[in-house]
Design an enzyme around this catalytic site. Sequence first.
Site, PDB file in Angstrom:
ATOM      1  N   GLU A   1     -18.258  15.738  18.399  1.00  0.00           N
ATOM      2  CA  GLU A   1     -18.952  15.600  17.199  1.00  0.00           C
ATOM      3  C   GLU A   1     -19.921  16.766  17.047  1.00  0.00           C
ATOM      4  OE1 GLU A   1     -18.538  13.229  19.389  1.00  0.00           O
ATOM      5  OE2 GLU A   1     -18.038  11.423  17.989  1.00  0.00           O
TER       6      GLU A   1
ATOM      7  N   ALA B   1     -13.623   8.972  14.083  1.00  0.00           N
ATOM      8  CA  ALA B   1     -13.684   8.494  12.972  1.00  0.00           C
ATOM      9  C   ALA B   1     -13.231   9.397  12.120  1.00  0.00           C
ATOM     10  CB  ALA B   1     -15.323   8.419  12.635  1.00  0.00           C
TER      11      ALA B   1
ATOM     12  N   GLY C   1     -15.180   8.940  17.904  1.00  0.00           N
ATOM     13  CA  GLY C   1     -15.182   7.416  17.768  1.00  0.00           C
ATOM     14  C   GLY C   1     -13.988   6.885  18.569  1.00  0.00           C
TER      15      GLY C   1
HETATM   16  N1  3HC Z   1     -10.813  12.269  10.639  1.00  0.00           N
HETATM   17  C1  3HC Z   1      -9.970  12.756   9.415  1.00  0.00           C
HETATM   18  N2  3HC Z   1      -8.824  13.690   9.217  1.00  0.00           N
HETATM   19  C2  3HC Z   1      -8.462  14.302  10.352  1.00  0.00           C
HETATM   20  C3  3HC Z   1      -9.345  13.888  11.674  1.00  0.00           C
HETATM   21  C4  3HC Z   1     -10.454  13.086  11.413  1.00  0.00           C
HETATM   22  N3  3HC Z   1     -11.120  12.803  12.398  1.00  0.00           N
HETATM   23  N4  3HC Z   1      -8.716  14.828  12.793  1.00  0.00           N
HETATM   24  C5  3HC Z   1      -7.888  15.536  12.255  1.00  0.00           C
HETATM   25  N5  3HC Z   1      -7.658  15.212  10.902  1.00  0.00           N
HETATM   26  C6  3HC Z   1      -6.662  15.664   9.879  1.00  0.00           C
HETATM   27  C7  3HC Z   1      -6.837  17.162   9.750  1.00  0.00           C
HETATM   28  O1  3HC Z   1      -7.449  17.595   8.722  1.00  0.00           O
HETATM   29  C8  3HC Z   1      -5.282  17.449   9.268  1.00  0.00           C
HETATM   30  O2  3HC Z   1      -5.081  16.996   7.896  1.00  0.00           O
HETATM   31  P1  3HC Z   1      -4.141  17.618   6.946  1.00  0.00           P
HETATM   32  O3  3HC Z   1      -2.779  17.661   7.618  1.00  0.00           O
HETATM   33  O4  3HC Z   1      -4.124  17.083   5.762  1.00  0.00           O
HETATM   34  O5  3HC Z   1      -4.564  19.390   7.030  1.00  0.00           O
HETATM   35  C9  3HC Z   1      -4.389  16.325  10.094  1.00  0.00           C
HETATM   36  O6  3HC Z   1      -5.402  15.413  10.501  1.00  0.00           O
HETATM   37  C10 3HC Z   1      -4.076  17.018  11.467  1.00  0.00           C
HETATM   38  O7  3HC Z   1      -4.908  17.798  11.976  1.00  0.00           O
HETATM   39  P2  3HC Z   1      -4.629  19.060  12.866  1.00  0.00           P
HETATM   40  O8  3HC Z   1      -4.076  20.004  11.931  1.00  0.00           O
HETATM   41  O9  3HC Z   1      -6.349  19.416  13.288  1.00  0.00           O
HETATM   42  O10 3HC Z   1      -3.908  18.781  14.106  1.00  0.00           O
HETATM   43  P3  3HC Z   1      -3.646  19.338  15.463  1.00  0.00           P
HETATM   44  O11 3HC Z   1      -2.599  18.807  15.975  1.00  0.00           O
HETATM   45  O12 3HC Z   1      -3.826  20.991  15.462  1.00  0.00           O
HETATM   46  O13 3HC Z   1      -5.146  18.797  16.149  1.00  0.00           O
HETATM   47  C11 3HC Z   1      -6.900  17.096  16.819  1.00  0.00           C
HETATM   48  C12 3HC Z   1      -5.444  17.513  16.515  1.00  0.00           C
HETATM   49  C13 3HC Z   1      -7.042  17.959  18.006  1.00  0.00           C
HETATM   50  C14 3HC Z   1      -7.089  15.945  16.918  1.00  0.00           C
HETATM   51  C15 3HC Z   1      -7.839  18.000  15.787  1.00  0.00           C
HETATM   52  O14 3HC Z   1      -7.264  17.503  14.551  1.00  0.00           O
HETATM   53  C16 3HC Z   1      -9.314  17.495  15.789  1.00  0.00           C
HETATM   54  O15 3HC Z   1      -9.858  18.147  16.871  1.00  0.00           O
HETATM   55  N6  3HC Z   1      -9.827  16.696  15.074  1.00  0.00           N
HETATM   56  C17 3HC Z   1     -11.099  16.351  14.977  1.00  0.00           C
HETATM   57  C18 3HC Z   1     -11.457  15.537  16.163  1.00  0.00           C
HETATM   58  C19 3HC Z   1     -12.961  15.150  15.967  1.00  0.00           C
HETATM   59  O16 3HC Z   1     -13.688  15.958  15.488  1.00  0.00           O
HETATM   60  N7  3HC Z   1     -13.318  13.838  16.021  1.00  0.00           N
HETATM   61  C20 3HC Z   1     -14.463  13.469  15.828  1.00  0.00           C
HETATM   62  C21 3HC Z   1     -14.755  12.851  14.438  1.00  0.00           C
HETATM   63  S1  3HC Z   1     -16.608  12.345  14.189  1.00  0.00           S
HETATM   64  C22 3HC Z   1     -16.723  11.007  14.912  1.00  0.00           C
HETATM   65  O17 3HC Z   1     -15.970  10.347  15.703  1.00  0.00           O
HETATM   66  C23 3HC Z   1     -18.025  10.262  14.787  1.00  0.00           C
HETATM   67  C24 3HC Z   1     -18.129   8.767  15.606  1.00  0.00           C
HETATM   68  O18 3HC Z   1     -18.957   9.397  16.760  1.00  0.00           O
HETATM   69  C25 3HC Z   1     -18.808   7.947  14.836  1.00  0.00           C
END
Ligand code: 3HC
Length: 708
Positions: free
Chosen positions: A130, A63, A107
Site C-alpha cells: 500500500e 482492495a 487487502g
Molecule cells: N485494483 C484494481 N485493479 C487492479 C489491481 C487492484 N488492486 N491490481 C491490478 N489491477 C489491474 C491493473 O490496473 C491492470 O488493469 P488493465 O489490464 O486494465 O490495465 C490489471 O489489473 C492487471 O494488472 P497488471 O498489468 O499489473 O498485471 P501483472 O500481472 O503485471 O501484475 C500484480 C499483477 C502484481 C498483482 C500488480 O497488478 C499489482 O501489484 N497490483 C497492485 C497491488 C496493490 O497495490 N495492492 C494493494 C491495493 S490497496 C489495498 O489493498 C488497501 C487495503 O489495505 C485496504
Amino acid sequence: MDDLVQLTKDKDVAIITINNPPVNALSPAVAQGIVQAIEQAGKDDGTKAVVLIGGGRTFIAGADIKEFGKITSGKTQRGAGLLPLLLQIEDVRKPVVVAIHGSAFGGGLELAMAGHHRVAVPNAQLGQPEVKLGIIPGAGGTQRLPRLVGVAKAVEMCAEGNPISAQEALKLGLVDRLIEDDLLAGALDFSREIAGKPTLKTRERNNKLGNPEQNASVFAAAREKAHTKQRGMMSPLAAIDAVEAATRLSFEEGCQLERKLFDDCLFSDQSKALIYAFFGEREVAKIPDIPKETALLPVNSVAVVGAGTMGGGIAMVFANAGFPVLLKEADEPALHHGLATIQKNYQSSVKRGRLTQRFVDERLQLIKPTLSYDDFGKVDMVVEAVFEGMALKKEVFGQLDRVCRPGAILASNTSTLDIDEIASATSRPVAVIGTHFFSPANIMRLLEIVRGKASSKEVIATCMQLSKKLGKVGVLVGNCRGFVGNRMFGPYRREAQFLVEEGASIESVDKALFDFGMAMGPMATGDLAGLDVGWRIRKEYRHLEKPGLRQPFAEDRLCELGRYGQKTGAGWYKYDENRRPILDPEVNEMVRRWAREAGIPQRKLSSEEIVDRCIYALVNEGARILEEGIVWRAADIDIIYLNGYGFPAYRGGPMWYADTVGLDKVYRRISEFHQQHGELWEPAPVLKRLAEEGKTFAELNREQTVMA
Ligand code: 3HC
Ligand code: NAI
C-alpha cells in the site's frame, strides 16, 4: 452471491472461490459475496472447515484501487471497509484455511491473515504494498502482520511495501504449509487435518509483539531509513506509526488508529499522485491506434551494434531477460573494452549481492562478441548504439538492410536524431523504430519507443510488449528532436543555468530541486551525464539558434576549462576518488564574474522561484509536446519523468503536478516569466486554453492530440 464468489463443497469442507479477473481485486461486491459465503458455510452443520481460494491466475491483489478515487472525489461514501468482514472470518468457529497462489497483496494478505491458517504454492508472493500507492494497509494489516511475523519484519513489509516469497513466509510463520502440487487438493487435506481443533484468532496472538526497548530501536531505525530511502513520502511514516500502535494499544484501538492514518494518507495529494502513476504505467502500454490483437513479430534473438556505454548496457538488458545477443564492435580494442565493462558491471552486482555468480555466468554465455555482420541474418532484432552522428547511423542502417532477414526489427538507440532520416537509409522503413534506453541501460526502467512515420503497427506492438519482457516501462513517443524526455529536459537545465547566472548559488539550485523531491539537483545531474555532451551538441547546432535569444553560457565555459563533470573529476562540483561531490566556491565566483561581464543583473533568488522556473519549464514544454501529438496523453510524459528522470513519484510527474497546483496558477506564473524573461517562456497555447476552461492536462481529450 453472484459470479464473483462461489461457494461449493468437497464432502465436509466448504470451498469459497473468488473470481474477479484479472487479479481478484476485493471490490465491494466481492467483499459482499465473501460475507454471504462465510455466513452460509458457518451455519452449515455438515461443514467442518472452510477453504478460501482465488480462481484464475492469482489469489487477491488487494482492495480495488479504482474505488479509492471514487471515495476521494466524493462519488462514493467511505464505508466501514473490509474490517468487519475480516472480523467475521476470524470469528467463524470452523477453521478457515486460506490457499494462496500468485499474489496475496494489500487487502488480499489482510484477508488471508484473518483466516486461521494459510497454505501457499512455493512461488506465491505475499506483501503489503500500500505505501507504494501513498496509503497504508487499511484492513488491520498493520495490526495482524506483527502478530504473525514479529514487529521488525512487519514494519519492514508495511513501510517498504516489498513482497516476500512463500518460502520466507513459511519461515516467518505467515504461511503454515507449502503445497507443491495441486493447491486446492493440498488445502483440503490440510483443512481436514486441523478440523475439530480449536481455531486460533490472529488478533489474539500477542506473543510476537516484542518488548518496548527492542521495539523502540526497530521503529527508530525504520523511521531513519524511511527518511532517506523514501524521502518526502508520508505513507511509510504513517505505516510505521500504525505498526507501532499494535505494540502499544489493544487490537481494536490499533485498528482505529490505522483507519485514521489510512484516511489521512488516502485524501492526500501524494496518494492521488501515486495511484495515478500506478494506472498511468498500465495505460501507457495501450496505444489507441494499435489494436490489442495486432500480430506480434517473433523476437528470440538480438544483435547490438556498438559496445560502448549504451550498447554494453543494452546487451546486458537482453541477456538478463534470457535473449542470446550478438554484440558487434568496430575494432578489437573497442570490443575488448566493451566486454570488460560488461564483466565489471556484472561483478559489481555480484559483490553487492544483487545477482548470483551463476546467473552472471549464464548471462555472459549468452553474449557473443563479433567484429562482423556475418551472423546478423539470423537475428530477429538489431539495436544500434554507435556514436551519435547521422552519417554513421545511416551507414550502419544501410548495412543492416543488406544483411538482416526480411521481417527483422531494426532499432536505433539514438537520443536526438531523426528516426525517419535513419530509416531512409534502408529499403524497409516499416521495420525501423527508435528504442531509446536510458543510462545505465541495465538499471533505468524507462524505454522511450520512438515511432517513425513508417514504423509498422506490428513493429511498434512488438517493441511495446518486449519492453515488459525486458523489465522496462515502454512509452511510445513521436519523432521529434530529443523525443519527449530530453526535449523537456533541455528547458529545465537551461533555466537551472540561468538561475545560477542570475545570482543563485549552484548548491541552492540543487538543494531547492532536491527538496522538491528530485533524485538529484540539475547541476549534479549535469555533472553525472557529462557537461560536454550538451556542449558538443550546442556547438554543432549553433547555426540553428535564433539570434538575440538568450542562451545559457556557464556550462560551455566550464567545458572550455576542461570541467566536463564527474568524468574529469570536476564540473559544477569537484569530485573525490569515490565520485562524491565537493562544493567548489571557485565555480560560484567564476560564474558571478562571467555574469557581471555579460551584464546580467545579480539578485537573490528564493527556492520557490528556483523550483517554479525549472519545473514549469518542464511543464510548458510538456504541454507543447501534448499539443503536437508527440504523445497520446499527459500520463505518457509523466511516466517518462517518473522512470527516467528522477521526478518524485509522489508528485505524479510534471503534468500531474501542474494539474495539482492548478493550471490557472501555473499559467499565470508562466505568463509572469514570459514578461520578465521573454519569448523562451511563451505559454503553450494548450496550457492557456485549459487554464481558461478550468481543466487539467489529465482531462485532455485524447482525440485532441494526434500522434505525429
Ligand atoms: N485494483 C484494481 N485493479 C487492479 C489491481 C487492484 N488492486 N491490481 C491490478 N489491477 C489491474 C491493473 O490496473 C491492470 O488493469 P488493465 O489490464 O486494465 O490495465 C490489471 O489489473 C492487471 O494488472 P497488471 O498489468 O499489473 O498485471 P501483472 O500481472 O503485471 O501484475 C500484480 C499483477 C502484481 C498483482 C500488480 O497488478 C499489482 O501489484 N497490483 C497492485 C497491488 C496493490 O497495490 N495492492 C494493494 C491495493 S490497496 C489495498 O489493498 C488497501 C487495503 O489495505 C485496504
Ligand atoms: P559510446 O561512445 O560509449 O559508444 C559507441 C560505440 O560504438 C563505441 O564503442 C564505438 O567503437 C562503437 N562503434 C562505432 N562505429 C561502429 C560500427 N560501425 N560498428 C560497431 N560499433 C561501432 O556512445 P554511447 O554513449 O554508448 O552512445 C551510443 C548511442 O546511444 C548514441 O546514439 C547516443 O546518443 C545514445 N544514447 C546515449 C546515452 C548516454 O547516456 N550515453 C543515453 C541514451 C542514448
